[in-house]
Scaffold this motif. Structure first.
Motif, PDB file in Angstrom:
ATOM      1  N   PRO A   3       0.804  -1.227   0.000  1.00  0.00           N
ATOM      2  CA  PRO A   3       0.000   0.000   0.000  1.00  0.00           C
ATOM      3  C   PRO A   3       0.835   1.274   0.000  1.00  0.00           C
ATOM      4  N   TRP A   4       2.009   1.249   0.608  1.00  0.00           N
ATOM      5  CA  TRP A   4       2.862   2.443   0.617  1.00  0.00           C
ATOM      6  C   TRP A   4       3.348   2.783  -0.786  1.00  0.00           C
ATOM      7  N   LEU A   5       3.619   1.757  -1.586  1.00  0.00           N
ATOM      8  CA  LEU A   5       4.089   1.992  -2.953  1.00  0.00           C
ATOM      9  C   LEU A   5       2.957   2.395  -3.896  1.00  0.00           C
ATOM     10  N   VAL A   6       1.760   1.924  -3.623  1.00  0.00           N
ATOM     11  CA  VAL A   6       0.612   2.159  -4.492  1.00  0.00           C
ATOM     12  C   VAL A   6      -0.112   3.468  -4.145  1.00  0.00           C
ATOM     13  N   ALA A   7      -0.026   3.911  -2.915  1.00  0.00           N
ATOM     14  CA  ALA A   7      -0.812   5.056  -2.434  1.00  0.00           C
ATOM     15  C   ALA A   7      -0.706   6.309  -3.312  1.00  0.00           C
ATOM     16  N   PRO A   8       0.477   6.727  -3.765  1.00  0.00           N
ATOM     17  CA  PRO A   8       0.517   7.949  -4.597  1.00  0.00           C
ATOM     18  C   PRO A   8      -0.272   7.801  -5.908  1.00  0.00           C
ATOM     19  N   ALA A   9      -0.193   6.646  -6.547  1.00  0.00           N
ATOM     20  CA  ALA A   9      -0.939   6.429  -7.789  1.00  0.00           C
ATOM     21  C   ALA A   9      -2.438   6.355  -7.518  1.00  0.00           C
ATOM     22  N   VAL A  10      -2.830   5.744  -6.404  1.00  0.00           N
ATOM     23  CA  VAL A  10      -4.246   5.687  -6.032  1.00  0.00           C
ATOM     24  C   VAL A  10      -4.766   7.099  -5.770  1.00  0.00           C
ATOM     25  N   LYS A  11      -3.989   7.904  -5.071  1.00  0.00           N
ATOM     26  CA  LYS A  11      -4.404   9.284  -4.781  1.00  0.00           C
ATOM     27  C   LYS A  11      -4.556  10.087  -6.068  1.00  0.00           C
ATOM     28  N   ALA A  12      -3.602   9.970  -6.971  1.00  0.00           N
ATOM     29  CA  ALA A  12      -3.704  10.689  -8.247  1.00  0.00           C
ATOM     30  C   ALA A  12      -4.959  10.255  -9.003  1.00  0.00           C
ATOM     31  N   TYR A  13      -5.262   8.981  -8.970  1.00  0.00           N
ATOM     32  CA  TYR A  13      -6.447   8.467  -9.653  1.00  0.00           C
ATOM     33  C   TYR A  13      -7.727   8.984  -8.996  1.00  0.00           C
ATOM     34  N   THR A  14      -7.841   8.841  -7.676  1.00  0.00           N
ATOM     35  CA  THR A  14      -9.069   9.274  -6.999  1.00  0.00           C
ATOM     36  C   THR A  14      -9.220  10.795  -7.030  1.00  0.00           C
ATOM     37  N   ASP A  15      -8.124  11.540  -7.042  1.00  0.00           N
ATOM     38  CA  ASP A  15      -8.218  12.997  -7.162  1.00  0.00           C
ATOM     39  C   ASP A  15      -8.895  13.405  -8.469  1.00  0.00           C
ATOM     40  N   GLY A  16      -8.745  12.595  -9.508  1.00  0.00           N
ATOM     41  CA  GLY A  16      -9.398  12.871 -10.778  1.00  0.00           C
ATOM     42  C   GLY A  16     -10.848  12.434 -10.831  1.00  0.00           C
ATOM     43  N   CYS A  17     -11.257  11.635  -9.863  1.00  0.00           N
ATOM     44  CA  CYS A  17     -12.630  11.110  -9.844  1.00  0.00           C
ATOM     45  C   CYS A  17     -13.516  11.781  -8.804  1.00  0.00           C
ATOM     46  N   TYR A  18     -12.922  12.302  -7.740  1.00  0.00           N
ATOM     47  CA  TYR A  18     -13.672  12.860  -6.621  1.00  0.00           C
ATOM     48  C   TYR A  18     -13.171  14.272  -6.321  1.00  0.00           C
ATOM     49  N   PRO A  19     -14.092  15.230  -6.214  1.00  0.00           N
ATOM     50  CA  PRO A  19     -13.669  16.580  -5.829  1.00  0.00           C
ATOM     51  C   PRO A  19     -13.056  16.576  -4.428  1.00  0.00           C
ATOM     52  N   VAL A  20     -12.130  17.494  -4.198  1.00  0.00           N
ATOM     53  CA  VAL A  20     -11.491  17.625  -2.887  1.00  0.00           C
ATOM     54  C   VAL A  20     -12.569  17.784  -1.823  1.00  0.00           C
ATOM     55  N   GLY A  21     -12.440  17.006  -0.768  1.00  0.00           N
ATOM     56  CA  GLY A  21     -13.385  17.067   0.333  1.00  0.00           C
ATOM     57  C   GLY A  21     -14.506  16.051   0.247  1.00  0.00           C
ATOM     58  N   ASP A  22     -14.755  15.490  -0.941  1.00  0.00           N
ATOM     59  CA  ASP A  22     -15.786  14.466  -1.072  1.00  0.00           C
ATOM     60  C   ASP A  22     -15.289  13.147  -0.483  1.00  0.00           C
ATOM     61  N   ALA A  23     -16.219  12.372   0.036  1.00  0.00           N
ATOM     62  CA  ALA A  23     -15.866  11.061   0.584  1.00  0.00           C
ATOM     63  C   ALA A  23     -15.419  10.132  -0.542  1.00  0.00           C
ATOM     64  N   LEU A  24     -14.388   9.367  -0.274  1.00  0.00           N
ATOM     65  CA  LEU A  24     -13.904   8.373  -1.226  1.00  0.00           C
ATOM     66  C   LEU A  24     -14.787   7.126  -1.134  1.00  0.00           C
ATOM     67  N   PRO A  25     -14.722   6.262  -2.142  1.00  0.00           N
ATOM     68  CA  PRO A  25     -15.545   5.050  -2.100  1.00  0.00           C
ATOM     69  C   PRO A  25     -15.050   4.099  -1.022  1.00  0.00           C
ATOM     70  N   ARG A  26     -15.818   3.077  -0.754  1.00  0.00           N
ATOM     71  CA  ARG A  26     -15.371   2.020   0.160  1.00  0.00           C
ATOM     72  C   ARG A  26     -14.339   1.138  -0.532  1.00  0.00           C
TER      73      ARG A  26
END
Length: 132
Positions: free
Chosen positions: A65-88
């Motif tokens: 998860p430490w290696l994947v987290a930056p790519a996951v964040k970049a991906y979810t940042d493009g899908c969810y506006p800042v402050g919105d809840a992320l999916p489960r």
């Protein structure tokens, strides 16, 4: 479903491919994968799933998860506006031969795609990428 990912999606797919590992993973021989990204309590903390080989072998895998987290964040940042809840959870399916991929978001059901001793065989077939 798509075959031409944007930069964040391409980065996520590349990172998942580069970091997935398991006890019996053929790093070169797999043809597709289904990986579940988990966000309990609203933060990414786990990536796990299955790789599928052309000979029918299905192997359990996980990504650091430490290696994947930056790519996951970049991906979810493009899908969810800042402050919105992320999916489960997010299911990421990818076919290596065709380059096709699909992501499925689970917004509320934390038990979706949960493997148990009774259900893991059915689950790994349910998650197998099929792009028809």
């Amino acid at each position: 479903m798509s075959t031409s990912p944007d930069d964040a999606t391409a980065g996520l797919l590349r990172t998942l491919v580069d970091t997935m590992d398991g006890p019996v993973v053929d790093r070169e021989g797999w043809e597709s994968f289904a990986l579940i990204l988990e966000f309990p309590d609203g933060a990414f903390n786990e990536a796990h799933g299955y790789v599928y080989s052309p000979d029918g072998v299905i192997s359990a895998v996980a990504c650091d998860p430490w290696l994947v987290a930056p790519a996951v964040k970049a991906y979810t940042d493009g899908c969810y506006p800042v402050g919105d809840a992320l999916p489960r959870k997010i299911l990421v399916q990818f076919d290596r031969a065709t380059g096709r991929y699909m992501t499925t978001f689970e917004e509320t059901d934390e038990a979706r795609w949960k493997a148990t001793p009774r259900t893991f065989r059915e689950l790994r077939e349910e998650l197998r990428p099929t792009f028809d």
